[in-house]
Design an enzyme around this catalytic site. Structure first.
Site, PDB file in Angstrom:
ATOM      1  N   LYS A 157     -19.223  18.114 -21.020  1.00  0.00           N
ATOM      2  CA  LYS A 157     -19.681  18.922 -22.152  1.00  0.00           C
ATOM      3  C   LYS A 157     -20.245  18.043 -23.275  1.00  0.00           C
ATOM      4  O   LYS A 157     -20.150  16.824 -23.216  1.00  0.00           O
ATOM      5  CB  LYS A 157     -18.545  19.812 -22.652  1.00  0.00           C
ATOM      6  CG  LYS A 157     -18.006  20.755 -21.558  1.00  0.00           C
ATOM      7  CD  LYS A 157     -18.995  21.848 -21.164  1.00  0.00           C
ATOM      8  CE  LYS A 157     -18.771  22.468 -19.795  1.00  0.00           C
ATOM      9  NZ  LYS A 157     -17.620  23.338 -19.670  1.00  0.00           N
TER      10      LYS A 157
HETATM   11  C1  LIG Z   1     -16.784  24.340 -18.702  1.00  0.00           C
HETATM   12  C2  LIG Z   1     -16.757  25.796 -18.964  1.00  0.00           C
HETATM   13  C3  LIG Z   1     -15.566  26.491 -19.170  1.00  0.00           C
HETATM   14  C4  LIG Z   1     -14.212  25.882 -18.926  1.00  0.00           C
HETATM   15  O1  LIG Z   1     -13.942  24.808 -19.751  1.00  0.00           O
HETATM   16  P1  LIG Z   1     -12.625  23.919 -19.502  1.00  0.00           P
HETATM   17  O2  LIG Z   1     -12.488  23.115 -20.761  1.00  0.00           O
HETATM   18  O3  LIG Z   1     -12.913  23.052 -18.300  1.00  0.00           O
HETATM   19  O4  LIG Z   1     -11.488  24.830 -19.264  1.00  0.00           O
HETATM   20  C5  LIG Z   1     -15.636  27.825 -19.568  1.00  0.00           C
HETATM   21  N1  LIG Z   1     -16.813  28.454 -19.705  1.00  0.00           N
HETATM   22  C6  LIG Z   1     -17.992  27.830 -19.464  1.00  0.00           C
HETATM   23  C7  LIG Z   1     -19.267  28.582 -19.659  1.00  0.00           C
HETATM   24  C8  LIG Z   1     -17.993  26.482 -19.060  1.00  0.00           C
HETATM   25  O5  LIG Z   1     -19.160  25.882 -18.782  1.00  0.00           O
END
Ligand SMILES: *Cc1c(COP(=O)(O)O)cnc(C)c1O
Length: 386
Positions: A184
């Site tokens: 991210k």
């Molecule tokens: C990565 C992601 C999540 C989950 O995030 P985590 O921190 O891994 O739990 C939820 N929604 C979207 C759209 C994502 O891309």
């Protein structure tokens, strides 16, 4: 020139993170502690939210949020199909039903009309996802939420930072959750943040992220803490740690610089591809700014002799990694079997998904690397033009 493999994503880590980690390890305070609190405060002032509660992941934060909303078995929560399955699975944790809806063709975001059609007397909440980092139509969505008395949890896993009509994502609706997963736009390896302007929701999430202990549970082993604590509800183990904050604090300082990199790359791709007929670009709305977490394209498969999987393999031969975001939730075995979903109810997602590819876009990618991606993609597609 030797071509190194260009990964789809690489975190933007420098000596600042390394030094902060070393400092934390030397301090002996490894789990949640003073650096977590500082990270929450700095994140909060960056976003302009009233409260920021650090958690172990977006998924943990989303789970805590729905718990604070009071979601119960049999309730319905509306989510888009173009998302990572976490958005829907947190609804299932409660024995509630994720009502999975189709998305807008241009942006792959859910729409106010789509939401309104899916509302039933059991609907309690909405989870709009800002796909790729571009905000949804928040005003229209909040208007519907008000009209039907629904809670809103924005899935901002992609949208740090992003703006909607000049307002930063995270400061607008009931609750917004961010993800700091490895890929991210701000990464602590694993991690997440709940942002809310609601005092009660913030308080409930703080209690429930650490075993349901009534207050400042993390302090119980510190000098100012007390061995005595009370558990007021069977909570969860979703706390953040100071080791994660050691990545988060320096990352937060350069979050705008990282955004600037991605915006530059997006502009370079957009300019290079604007007249290229073998794929379509993602639709961008003018009253909002994307974080550019993703740069999605849609192959015009009827003009090509290869499919998406073959395209990705061909591009890989030139040492360039691509991604796919996402297989629609309604196509995953659990969701289509449990909720009896079929492609015909999702005409947009089902037709766009087989064409969808995400290009590398991350800070640290030089113009030269971006140009390499552009050239490889154009060459491969021209080679397989029908
Ligand atoms: C990565 C992601 C999540 C989950 O995030 P985590 O921190 O891994 O739990 C939820 N929604 C979207 C759209 C994502 O891309």
């Amino acid at each position: 020139m030797k071509n190194e493999f260009l990964l789809f994503h690489k975190p933007f880590i420098s000596e600042d993170e390394v030094n902060e980690i070393v400092d934390t390890v030397r301090s002996g305070w490894l789990s949640m502690g003073p650096k977590t609190i500082r990270f929450e405060q700095e994140f909060n002032s960056y976003i302009g939210s009233k409260h920021s509660v650090a958690v172990s992941s977006w998924t943990g934060g989303g789970h805590l949020t729905l718990e604070a909303f009071g979601i119960k078995p049999g309730d319905e929560v509306i989510v888009p199909t173009m998302t990572f399955p976490a958005t829907a699975e947190i609804v299932c944790y409660f024995g509630a039903k994720p009502v999975i809806i189709d998305v807008d063709y241009d942006t792959l975001n859910l729409t106010a009309e789509g939401i309104e059609k899916a509302i039933t007397p059991k609907t309690r909440a909405l989870i709009p996802v800002h796909y790729g980092g571009q905000p949804c139509d928040i005003d229209e969505i909040l208007e519907i939420a008000r009209r039907y008395n629904l809670k809103v949890l924005e899935d901002a896993a992609h949208s740090l930072p992003a703006y909607y009509k000049g307002k930063k994502i995270g400061s607008i609706s009931d609750v917004t959750c961010f993800s700091f997963y490895a890929t991210k736009t701000l990464s602590t390896g694993e991690g997440g943040m709940i942002c809310t302007n609601d005092d009660e929701i913030a308080e409930r999430c703080k209690i429930m992220r650490l075993h349901g202990i009534n207050r400042d549970a993390w302090k119980r082993y510190s000098e100012s803490g007390s061995w005595y604590y009370e558990v007021v509800a069977p909570g969860y183990k979703y706390n953040f740690t100071d080791l994660q904050a050691s990545l988060g604090l320096p990352q937060l300082k350069k979050v705008d610089e990282m955004w600037e990199w991605r915006r530059r790359i997006a502009a370079r791709y957009t300019e290079a591809f604007k007249d290229f007929e073998l794929f379509e670009l993602h639709g961008i709305k003018s009253d909002r700014e994307s974080s550019w977490h993703l740069f999605p394209i849609r192959l015009n498969l009827d003009m090509l002799t290869i499919n998406r999987a073959q395209f990705i393999e061909e591009v890989k031969k030139y040492y360039v990694g691509l991604g796919v975001h996402f297989m629609p939730v309604h196509q995953h075995k659990f969701y289509n079997e449990t909720f009896n979903l079929s492609d015909k109810d999702y005409p947009v997602a089902s037709s766009v998904f087989p064409r969808l590819v995400s290009l590398p876009i991350y800070p640290g990618m030089s113009d030269k690397l971006v140009d390499r991606v552009i050239n490889v993609i154009v060459d491969v597609l021209n080679k397989f033009k029908r």
